[in-house]
Design a protein around this motif. Structure first.
Motif, PDB file in Angstrom:
ATOM      1  N   UNK A  73       0.838  -1.206   0.000  1.00  0.00           N
ATOM      2  CA  UNK A  73       0.000   0.000   0.000  1.00  0.00           C
ATOM      3  C   UNK A  73       0.869   1.251   0.000  1.00  0.00           C
ATOM      4  N   UNK A  74       0.482   2.243  -0.782  1.00  0.00           N
ATOM      5  CA  UNK A  74       1.083   3.577  -0.742  1.00  0.00           C
ATOM      6  C   UNK A  74       0.137   4.461   0.063  1.00  0.00           C
ATOM      7  N   UNK A  75       0.606   4.987   1.195  1.00  0.00           N
ATOM      8  CA  UNK A  75      -0.263   5.742   2.099  1.00  0.00           C
ATOM      9  C   UNK A  75      -0.891   6.936   1.403  1.00  0.00           C
ATOM     10  N   UNK A  76      -0.169   7.580   0.481  1.00  0.00           N
ATOM     11  CA  UNK A  76      -0.732   8.736  -0.220  1.00  0.00           C
ATOM     12  C   UNK A  76      -1.862   8.313  -1.156  1.00  0.00           C
ATOM     13  N   UNK A  77      -1.657   7.217  -1.882  1.00  0.00           N
ATOM     14  CA  UNK A  77      -2.718   6.725  -2.769  1.00  0.00           C
ATOM     15  C   UNK A  77      -3.894   6.228  -1.940  1.00  0.00           C
ATOM     16  N   UNK A  78      -3.597   5.597  -0.797  1.00  0.00           N
ATOM     17  CA  UNK A  78      -4.666   5.149   0.096  1.00  0.00           C
ATOM     18  C   UNK A  78      -5.493   6.336   0.566  1.00  0.00           C
ATOM     19  N   UNK A  79      -4.834   7.428   0.934  1.00  0.00           N
ATOM     20  CA  UNK A  79      -5.547   8.626   1.375  1.00  0.00           C
ATOM     21  C   UNK A  79      -6.423   9.177   0.252  1.00  0.00           C
ATOM     22  N   UNK A  80      -5.887   9.228  -0.956  1.00  0.00           N
ATOM     23  CA  UNK A  80      -6.676   9.722  -2.090  1.00  0.00           C
ATOM     24  C   UNK A  80      -7.899   8.849  -2.325  1.00  0.00           C
ATOM     25  N   UNK A  81      -7.711   7.522  -2.250  1.00  0.00           N
ATOM     26  CA  UNK A  81      -8.824   6.604  -2.484  1.00  0.00           C
ATOM     27  C   UNK A  81      -9.905   6.780  -1.423  1.00  0.00           C
ATOM     28  N   UNK A  82      -9.494   6.936  -0.173  1.00  0.00           N
ATOM     29  CA  UNK A  82     -10.486   7.079   0.894  1.00  0.00           C
ATOM     30  C   UNK A  82     -11.229   8.403   0.780  1.00  0.00           C
ATOM     31  N   UNK A  83     -10.528   9.463   0.418  1.00  0.00           N
ATOM     32  CA  UNK A  83     -11.198  10.749   0.250  1.00  0.00           C
ATOM     33  C   UNK A  83     -12.166  10.716  -0.931  1.00  0.00           C
ATOM     34  N   UNK A  84     -11.742  10.110  -2.034  1.00  0.00           N
ATOM     35  CA  UNK A  84     -12.628  10.009  -3.199  1.00  0.00           C
ATOM     36  C   UNK A  84     -13.863   9.176  -2.864  1.00  0.00           C
TER      37      UNK A  84
END
Length: 774
Positions: free
Chosen positions: A229-240
């Motif tokens: 997991x990439x924490x930044x991509x994870x954050x983007x996915x959760x926000x979207x």
């Protein structure tokens, strides 16, 4: 006479002596027997009693392993916390009062039965030497307990699991109980590796229970796990996903982002979710990982299996014509109809359309016809080859295999149902893996979320971040379980057809800016549990896709359960989320654009409006290039100021003109390029073409001239502006600092726009203007 007397007395004395000896012998025998009884027969019993009185043995808990993302950002870690315990024998008759006093402080949560007064008293009465009062408490609670100064009540340190990002990736990470046992997610699946080996501490006490000394056996910490997991991509996915949940009013939603060329999961977001730091207040439904444990009928996204199988079996070609029969087909007495939009499209072509067009418009009739051409046995083999009906083996607990009946149990109508995504149950993980197989050239790669298990910690030079960089090559050697499903030619044809879905068909809302995209929408009716028939009001809307088309960097699956607002179709409920998320991720990864950027007014309507949080810069918010020029005090003729750039385009630099640089309150940087310095002088002091006096040439040691007080013309070092779009503030500042650039921050959240554009050559020290929104 005396002799006679002596003869009489002597035997009596002897008898008396014998009695005395016998008595002493009996007494000695009793003592000996007693000693044997105590020191031999009951030896172990008394040793244990002495140990309990004179020693105290503690089990020293090991430090649980750390969960890192691929960039070694801590997702789960272990910290120290204070726990309260008591020695009931020291409390004596004051146990009820002590339990009541402690409960007033520690019983904060009414639902927590462990810290109630009756429960604390029960533990006091059940043990003489040790009883827990409350474990892993906040500092303010500990301070209040210490202030009571209660006899027999003590505090000791314990390890406590802590999730610094709270609810982010909680279904992936899982959670642990009070005894540090994994109870969900990776914490449960790798509990033995993460837990470590406990140690022991033996403490000697005197009669007053003062510590005389101790002997310790150090605990061994657990292994650390590095995730894909990439924490930044994870954050983007959760926000979207959060925004899409609010927009569609869905019951729950799932987003999975995968690297199609390795099978690594880059993000797995689920809503609604829970905070693993406070999992006790979460319901059972919130604790479930919908991506691996829930099955649903996929609907039209499953048509990709039928189309790709037909292409691979040479049963059709992308341009081959299919008669859609007026949008209806009957199989074993059951008639299936295309939806109204597909029927209207087919009527424009007299019901005969190409295979590509059939996929664009999601024709059920065409999908069923293609499945009939290849036959149910071969079709079933392709379904299995894509991984449906079996567990993927991803390193997460409670994965289900889905629902897929063997061919010998198919009904006559089944061949008319499965091609359009009915009579089959899949998981989002299976779905994303199928799409990645099509995207990467036709090779099935088992999905993975664990990168490595290691004893090394962050900071050890042997443990380095594994930042994700899109790579178009498959791993060599291929991982276990990998196998080819379709040929590279079929994969290329499918990618082109799926691009048509986004450009011309039902997935138009998924179009990106500057990137090509391919995908497929799906809308499936849910089963009504009361009637056991398809519901007329509840649907599961999905979209699966990848981008860019020819060399996919990411695959994305979006599943929304029962959307109630904005439309229930995948085109309405899920495709817009792909547009938002894929755009952010591709910009964040620095993937080169493969299409022209759209003019600002033509950007897809679903893009979120830009927020402006910085009041004193609001007047420049509409034009970041003007703001960039203002911040850096660029003159009107500066080449970095003149063009109104489109994001993604490098600013043109005037011939023979060096860039300018802000140098307010700084010393000018000397230039060592004589020719460039001459060009600068000509630019600032232009001479007529017929001027007989040549422009003065400055010596190399002469500092660059200062113009207008704060603008310094510097022909020295220039750097390319990185792409900041899609990154959080901290990452932008760190990346800019690494290339010696400044950042003017507008707003908060994720970077949406920047000026100048990525790739523009600017002098060292230039401030880049970046706008952030949540």
């Amino acid at each position: 006479m005396q002799a006679a007397q002596t003869g009489v007395v002597t035997p009596m004395r002897r008898l008396r002596v014998i009695y005395v000896v016998a008595l002493f012998a009996a007494w000695a025998g009793l003592i000996g027997t007693r000693l044997v009884w105590l020191q031999v027969i009951r030896h172990h019993e008394f040793v244990e009693r002495a140990a309990r009185q004179q020693q105290r043995t503690f089990e020293v808990a090991p430090r649980r392993g750390v969960l890192y993302d691929r960039n070694l950002h801590e997702l789960a870690m272990t910290v120290l916390a204070d726990s309260i315990y008591a020695v009931p024998s020291e409390i004596g008759d004051a146990r009820p009062a002590t339990a009541a006093a402690l409960a007033k402080i520690v019983h904060i949560d009414p639902t927590d039965s462990f810290t109630g007064a009756q429960q604390i008293l029960a533990r006091f009465n059940a043990s003489r030497n040790f009883a827990w009062v409350a474990r892993k408490q906040d500092p303010d609670v500990i301070n209040k307990v210490k202030a009571l100064n209660l006899k027999g009540v003590y505090v000791q340190k314990e390890f406590k699991r802590f999730y610094p990002d709270n609810q982010m990736a909680s279904e992936v990470l899982g959670y642990v109980g009070l005894d540090d046992n994994g109870l969900g997610g990776l914490e449960q699946n790798f509990d033995e590796e993460l837990h470590g080996t406990p140690g022991r501490m033996l403490t000697a006490l005197d009669a007053r229970r003062h510590v005389l000394g101790s002997e310790e056996r150090e605990p061994l910490p657990g292994e650390n796990l590095v995730l894909t997991v990439d924490a930044n991509i994870q954050f983007m996915a959760e926000q979207a996903l959060e925004r899409n949940m609010e927009r569609t009013k869905s019951i729950n939603g799932t987003i999975v982002v995968q690297d199609p060329h390795t099978g690594q999961i880059l993000a797995l977001a689920i809503r609604p979710t829970f905070n693993p730091n406070d999992f006790r207040h979460a319901t059972t439904d919130l604790l479930r990982d919908h991506a691996v444990s829930d099955v649903y009928e996929p609907g039209s996204v499953f048509k990709l299996v039928a189309y790709s199988a037909a292409l691979e079996e040479k049963a059709t070609t992308p341009d081959a014509k299919i008669d859609c029969q007026g949008g209806a087909i009957t199989i074993a007495g059951r008639t299936t109809h295309d939806d109204r939009d597909a029927i209207a499209f087919e009527h424009r072509y007299n019901n005969v359309i190409s295979t590509s067009q059939a996929l664009w418009e999601s024709s059920d009739v065409a999908a069923i016809k293609l499945a009939l051409r290849i036959g149910q046995d071969r079709f079933y083999q392709y379904i299995r080859a894509y991984g449906f009906g079996q567990r993927t083996g991803i390193e997460l607990p409670s994965e289900t295999r889905g629902l897929l009946k063997p061919v010998n149990r198919w009904q006559p109508t089944t061949i008319g149902s499965i091609p359009m995504g009915q009579e089959i149950g899949v998981t989002p993980i299976q779905l994303i893996t199928m799409v990645s197989t099509i995207a990467n050239g036709g090779m099935y790669l088992p999905p993975h979320i664990l990168l490595q298990s290691t004893e090394l910690k962050k900071g050890d030079p042997k443990l380095q971040p594994t930042a994700f960089h899109p790579n178009g090559d498959l791993p060599s050697p291929l991982p276990e379980g990998a196998h080819r499903v379709i040929s590279t030619m079929t994969s290329a044809e499918m990618r082109k057809m799926m691009e048509g879905v986004v450009v011309n068909g039902t997935g138009r809302n998924a179009q990106l800016d500057g990137y090509s995209a391919a995908g497929k929408t799906g809308t499936a009716q849910k089963i009504d549990v009361r009637t056991h028939t398809y519901s007329a009001t509840k649907y599961i809307a999905s979209f699966v896709g990848f981008a860019p088309v020819n060399n996919p960097a990411i695959s994305v699956a979006i599943v929304m359960d029962s959307p109630e607002a904005g439309g229930h179709h995948g085109a309405q409920a899920s495709a817009p989320a792909f547009h938002e998320l894929a755009q952010q991720i591709l910009e964040y990864l620095g993937v080169p654009h493969d299409q022209d950027l759209k003019p600002q007014p033509q950007i897809a309507k679903n893009q979120q409006p830009v927020e402006e949080d910085d009041g004193h810069l609001a007047e420049h918010a509409e034009d970041l290039n003007s703001l960039f020029a203002t911040v850096n005090d660029l003159p009107a003729d500066d080449p970095l100021r003149a063009p109104q750039q489109t994001p993604g385009q490098a600013a043109p630099v005037a011939k023979n003109a060096a860039p300018t640089q802000v140098a307010a309150n700084t010393n000018p940087t000397p230039s060592h390029d004589v020719s460039s310095t001459t060009a600068v002088a000509e630019t600032l002091n232009p001479k007529p073409a017929d001027d007989p006096d040549p422009a003065p040439v400055m010596p190399a040691s002469t500092p660059a001239p200062v113009v207008k007080g704060s603008v310094v013309v510097n022909a020295g070092k220039r750097v390319a502006v990185p792409s900041f779009v899609g990154q959080p503030v901290r990452s932008v500042i760190e990346q800019a600092g690494s290339v010696e650039l400044g950042v003017q921050v507008l707003g908060t959240g994720i970077a949406r726009e920047q000026a100048p554009a990525a790739g523009t050559m600017v002098p060292v020290g230039t401030e880049i203007v970046v706008r952030f929104t949540r």
